[in-house]
Write an enzyme that holds these catalytic residues in place. Structure first.
Site, PDB file in Angstrom:
ATOM      1  N   LEU A  93       2.768   8.868   7.728  1.00 19.06           N
ATOM      2  CA  LEU A  93       3.474   8.717   8.997  1.00 19.06           C
ATOM      3  C   LEU A  93       2.541   9.063  10.162  1.00 19.06           C
ATOM      4  O   LEU A  93       2.551   8.414  11.210  1.00 19.06           O
ATOM      5  CB  LEU A  93       4.691   9.651   8.994  1.00 19.06           C
ATOM      6  CG  LEU A  93       5.614   9.551  10.183  1.00 19.06           C
ATOM      7  CD1 LEU A  93       6.375   8.227  10.155  1.00 19.06           C
ATOM      8  CD2 LEU A  93       6.606  10.708  10.205  1.00 19.06           C
ATOM      9  N   ASP A  94       1.701  10.085   9.954  1.00 16.01           N
ATOM     10  CA  ASP A  94       0.806  10.570  11.012  1.00 16.01           C
ATOM     11  C   ASP A  94      -0.184   9.510  11.491  1.00 16.01           C
ATOM     12  O   ASP A  94      -0.656   9.574  12.626  1.00 16.01           O
ATOM     13  CB  ASP A  94       0.033  11.804  10.520  1.00 16.01           C
ATOM     14  CG  ASP A  94      -0.740  11.512   9.240  1.00 16.01           C
ATOM     15  OD1 ASP A  94      -0.084  11.235   8.225  1.00 16.01           O
ATOM     16  OD2 ASP A  94      -1.986  11.522   9.276  1.00 16.01           O
ATOM     17  N   LYS A 136       0.597   7.851  -4.101  1.00 17.56           N
ATOM     18  CA  LYS A 136       1.405   8.336  -5.245  1.00 17.56           C
ATOM     19  C   LYS A 136       0.857   9.628  -5.816  1.00 17.56           C
ATOM     20  O   LYS A 136       1.595  10.505  -6.211  1.00 17.56           O
ATOM     21  CB  LYS A 136       1.430   7.286  -6.371  1.00 17.56           C
ATOM     22  CG  LYS A 136       2.233   6.059  -6.057  1.00 17.56           C
ATOM     23  CD  LYS A 136       2.270   5.108  -7.243  1.00 17.56           C
ATOM     24  CE  LYS A 136       0.971   4.390  -7.495  1.00 17.56           C
ATOM     25  NZ  LYS A 136       0.533   3.465  -6.454  1.00 17.56           N
ATOM     26  N   GLY A 137      -0.498   9.724  -5.866  1.00 15.30           N
ATOM     27  CA  GLY A 137      -1.134  10.894  -6.494  1.00 15.30           C
ATOM     28  C   GLY A 137      -0.635  12.179  -5.888  1.00 15.30           C
ATOM     29  O   GLY A 137      -0.237  13.108  -6.589  1.00 15.30           O
ATOM     30  N   LYS A 138      -0.620  12.225  -4.568  1.00 13.53           N
ATOM     31  CA  LYS A 138      -0.199  13.454  -3.896  1.00 13.53           C
ATOM     32  C   LYS A 138       1.265  13.778  -4.212  1.00 13.53           C
ATOM     33  O   LYS A 138       1.620  14.912  -4.491  1.00 13.53           O
ATOM     34  CB  LYS A 138      -0.374  13.307  -2.379  1.00 13.53           C
ATOM     35  CG  LYS A 138       0.273  14.444  -1.637  1.00 13.53           C
ATOM     36  CD  LYS A 138       0.240  14.339  -0.141  1.00 13.53           C
ATOM     37  CE  LYS A 138       1.319  15.260   0.422  1.00 13.53           C
ATOM     38  NZ  LYS A 138       1.235  15.438   1.864  1.00 13.53           N
ATOM     39  N   GLN A 148      -0.597   1.302  -9.370  1.00 14.81           N
ATOM     40  CA  GLN A 148      -0.409   0.088  -8.562  1.00 14.81           C
ATOM     41  C   GLN A 148       1.000   0.107  -7.940  1.00 14.81           C
ATOM     42  O   GLN A 148       1.481   1.170  -7.618  1.00 14.81           O
ATOM     43  CB  GLN A 148      -0.679  -1.195  -9.372  1.00 14.81           C
ATOM     44  CG  GLN A 148      -2.135  -1.338  -9.812  1.00 14.81           C
ATOM     45  CD  GLN A 148      -2.456  -0.627 -11.112  1.00 14.81           C
ATOM     46  OE1 GLN A 148      -1.718  -0.731 -12.059  1.00 14.81           O
ATOM     47  NE2 GLN A 148      -3.562   0.075 -11.162  1.00 14.81           N
ATOM     48  N   THR A 196     -10.386  -5.178  -9.723  1.00 18.84           N
ATOM     49  CA  THR A 196     -11.257  -3.998  -9.665  1.00 18.84           C
ATOM     50  C   THR A 196     -12.453  -4.162 -10.604  1.00 18.84           C
ATOM     51  O   THR A 196     -13.318  -3.298 -10.651  1.00 18.84           O
ATOM     52  CB  THR A 196     -10.475  -2.725 -10.065  1.00 18.84           C
ATOM     53  OG1 THR A 196      -9.973  -2.916 -11.393  1.00 18.84           O
ATOM     54  CG2 THR A 196      -9.325  -2.458  -9.117  1.00 18.84           C
ATOM     55  N   GLU A 251      -0.308   3.851  -1.940  1.00 15.95           N
ATOM     56  CA  GLU A 251       0.699   4.428  -1.029  1.00 15.95           C
ATOM     57  C   GLU A 251       0.606   5.950  -0.971  1.00 15.95           C
ATOM     58  O   GLU A 251       1.310   6.581  -0.180  1.00 15.95           O
ATOM     59  CB  GLU A 251       2.127   4.031  -1.463  1.00 15.95           C
ATOM     60  CG  GLU A 251       2.449   2.553  -1.390  1.00 15.95           C
ATOM     61  CD  GLU A 251       2.162   1.842  -2.698  1.00 15.95           C
ATOM     62  OE1 GLU A 251       1.564   2.464  -3.603  1.00 15.95           O
ATOM     63  OE2 GLU A 251       2.532   0.661  -2.819  1.00 15.95           O
TER      64      GLU A 251
HETATM   65  P1  IMP Z   1      -6.949  -5.535 -11.620  1.00 16.87           P
HETATM   66  O1  IMP Z   1      -5.806  -4.594 -11.815  1.00 16.87           O
HETATM   67  O2  IMP Z   1      -8.287  -4.843 -11.620  1.00 16.87           O
HETATM   68  O3  IMP Z   1      -6.900  -6.696 -12.549  1.00 16.87           O
HETATM   69  O4  IMP Z   1      -6.829  -6.163 -10.146  1.00 16.87           O
HETATM   70  C1  IMP Z   1      -5.768  -7.033  -9.798  1.00 16.87           C
HETATM   71  C2  IMP Z   1      -5.286  -6.770  -8.372  1.00 16.87           C
HETATM   72  O5  IMP Z   1      -4.659  -5.500  -8.324  1.00 16.87           O
HETATM   73  C3  IMP Z   1      -6.401  -6.723  -7.322  1.00 16.87           C
HETATM   74  O6  IMP Z   1      -5.887  -7.235  -6.116  1.00 16.87           O
HETATM   75  C4  IMP Z   1      -6.677  -5.247  -7.176  1.00 16.87           C
HETATM   76  O7  IMP Z   1      -7.237  -4.940  -5.915  1.00 16.87           O
HETATM   77  C5  IMP Z   1      -5.270  -4.693  -7.320  1.00 16.87           C
HETATM   78  N1  IMP Z   1      -5.256  -3.308  -7.784  1.00 16.87           N
HETATM   79  C6  IMP Z   1      -5.458  -2.846  -9.020  1.00 16.87           C
HETATM   80  N2  IMP Z   1      -5.338  -1.507  -9.061  1.00 16.87           N
HETATM   81  C7  IMP Z   1      -5.027  -1.118  -7.828  1.00 16.87           C
HETATM   82  C8  IMP Z   1      -4.718   0.161  -7.247  1.00 16.87           C
HETATM   83  O8  IMP Z   1      -4.704   1.206  -7.878  1.00 16.87           O
HETATM   84  N3  IMP Z   1      -4.434   0.142  -5.911  1.00 16.87           N
HETATM   85  C9  IMP Z   1      -4.394  -0.995  -5.192  1.00 16.87           C
HETATM   86  N4  IMP Z   1      -4.646  -2.203  -5.691  1.00 16.87           N
HETATM   87  C10 IMP Z   1      -4.963  -2.263  -6.996  1.00 16.87           C
END
Ligand code: IMP
Length: 431
Positions: free
Chosen positions: A333-334, A16-18, A225, A131, A14
């Site tokens: 939003l942009d 978050k980092g920024k 996440q 991931t 979303e």
């Molecule tokens: P895991 O965290 O690698 O086990 O992945 C589990 C699920 O979480 C998968 O659908 C990933 O794509 C998602 N996921 C994990 N980390 C992120 C993130 O930082 N951003 C978006 N999805 C994430």
């Protein structure tokens, strides 16, 4: 001093980092409390791009203390490589500005092997789309009481015993998966080799955070996440393996729940998700493609392209309730600029009934059909806007309607990846 937790409310990414970077200007300590190097946080400062996975976003501001809490699963090799990369960008990490909890569980190479082997062998329905960083298996070892923890790196005998137990535990399974067995001697010697690079950073984090609070310092708890990927409250089993909600900020760092006064939820003005699992408002048409290109919707960690959908107010409202969120930052939003009819999901049809909640169980989550409200878009660009009066009236109306539907104030708007392109409507530290 009021502390704040910042968490994602959709499926991650979303922005978050920024927002964390921006808010950390006013914090003294920034703490990661869950997840690992599966997270991907991009921060753009004066055209310099920083990509962080495991390190708290606070590291970019040199005068902050960054903390990796016990709730994080910590891959020592990933840490060293990310540290090296960030140091090449002019950021120096020392035991004075970076603290790692001695009781965080390690991600070991075997976890990565297992994560990737499971994903490879899973048939369509069971594939999670992880991931591949070993996150799930590392958390399994933690709750299975087998994990090697950061502090164990200082205890050779403990290390040897734990690794021997892991080899016994995993080797039959690895043989079954036709993967190489865990070589316990090699793993012990690799850990001994890396230990001196990690141990100077280890702390009793609970004590450090207690001192910081008593000294009146302000703490920002940085989530990774998002709520819909929470292992309890998300689209289980298509979730990550940790609790991503703000309650975890306390457990995952060693402070009590009363240490967190405000919770800022980060929501994109539309929805994305990477990996498998339900996405009720998914767009597979030209608008989806357009938003994806404009929003540069590719994963920071894996480079995978993200799935796109309209803003889902029902899901976000639910995430706000579960996350204890006190206000929302609406990002990107942009990306919606120039789209005539914007859709927002305001309910679902399920088995002939209209429901106003997102079901918690996967087969019902897969069946819901979104009910949309259509809102006029705007033609003027909002990219880079830094105050509300730079926004077209239709964009303000969109934001107001979203606020009503999610039942939460929107206190921050982000209009580009750059640090300055942010509209702060109300101080989120103030609730
Ligand atoms: P895991 O965290 O690698 O086990 O992945 C589990 C699920 O979480 C998968 O659908 C990933 O794509 C998602 N996921 C994990 N980390 C992120 C993130 O930082 N951003 C978006 N999805 C994430």
């Amino acid at each position: 001093m009021s502390n704040i937790a910042v968490i994602g409310v959709q499926w991650g990414d979303e922005g978050k980092g920024k927002i964390v970077d921006r808010l950390s200007e006013r914090a003294d300590v920034v703490v990661r409390f869950q997840g690992g190097h599966n997270a991907g946080h991009t921060i753009v400062i004066n055209n310099q791009i920083f990509k962080l996975s495991l390190l708290p976003s606070g590291v970019i501001r040199k005068d902050k203390i960054s903390v990796i809490g016990n709730g994080v699963v910590f891959d020592p090799w990933a840490f060293i490589s990310e540290k090296k990369k960030i140091e090449q960008q002019g950021i120096t990490l020392t035991p004075q500005n970076l603290q790692i909890s001695e009781v965080a569980s390690l991600i070991l190479p075997v976890h990565q092997v297992l994560d990737q082997a499971r994903e490879k062998s899973a048939d369509g329905a069971n594939k999670i789309g992880t991931t591949g960083r070993g996150i799930g298996p590392a958390y399994e070892d933690k709750v299975g009481r087998r994990a090697v923890r950061v502090g164990d790196l200082a205890e050779l005998e403990t290390l040897k015993n734990k690794i021997a137990y892991l080899a016994e535990h995993y080797n039959p399974y690895l043989r079954y998966l036709s993967e190489p067995e865990l070589d316990k001697d090699k793993l012990v010697s690799d850990l001994i080799a890396i230990a001196p690079k990690i141990l100077p950073y280890t702390y009793r984090v609970f004590e450090q955070l207690n001192h910081a609070q008593r000294a009146g310092k302000r703490i920002l708890f940085e989530g990774a996440q998002a709520v819909m990927l929470d292992v309890d409250h998300g689209t289980y089993p298509f979730v990550t393996s940790s609790n991503t909600v703000a309650g975890q900020a306390a457990t995952g760092s060693g402070v009590g729940p009363t240490s967190i006064k405000n919770v800022l939820g980060i929501a994109k003005a539309y929805t994305t998700r990477v990996g498998e699992g339900p996405l009720p408002t998914e767009l597979t048409d030209e608008i989806g493609k357009l938003l994806s290109e404009r929003g540069q919707e590719f994963g920071v960690v894996t480079g995978r392209s993200r799935r796109l959908g309209w803003f889902d107010a029902v899901m976000v409202r639910q995430a706000i309730i579960i996350g204890g969120i006190t206000s929302i930052a609406l990002t990107k939003l942009d990306v919606l600029d120039g789209i005539n009819d914007l859709k927002i999901c305001v309910g679902y049809k399920l088995n002939g009934n209209v429901i106003k909640y997102f079901p918690m169980e996967i087969s019902r989550q897969n069946k819901v059909e979104p009910i949309y409200e259509i809102i006029n878009g705007w033609n003027k660009s909002t990219k880079g806007a830094r105050s509300l009066n730079q926004l077209p009236t239709a964009a303000i109306k969109y934001i107001k309607r979203v606020e009503e539907l999610i039942d939460s104030p929107i206190t921050i708007l982000s209009t580009s990846p750059a640090r300055e392109d942010t509209i702060v409507i109300k101080d989120p530290f103030a609730g």
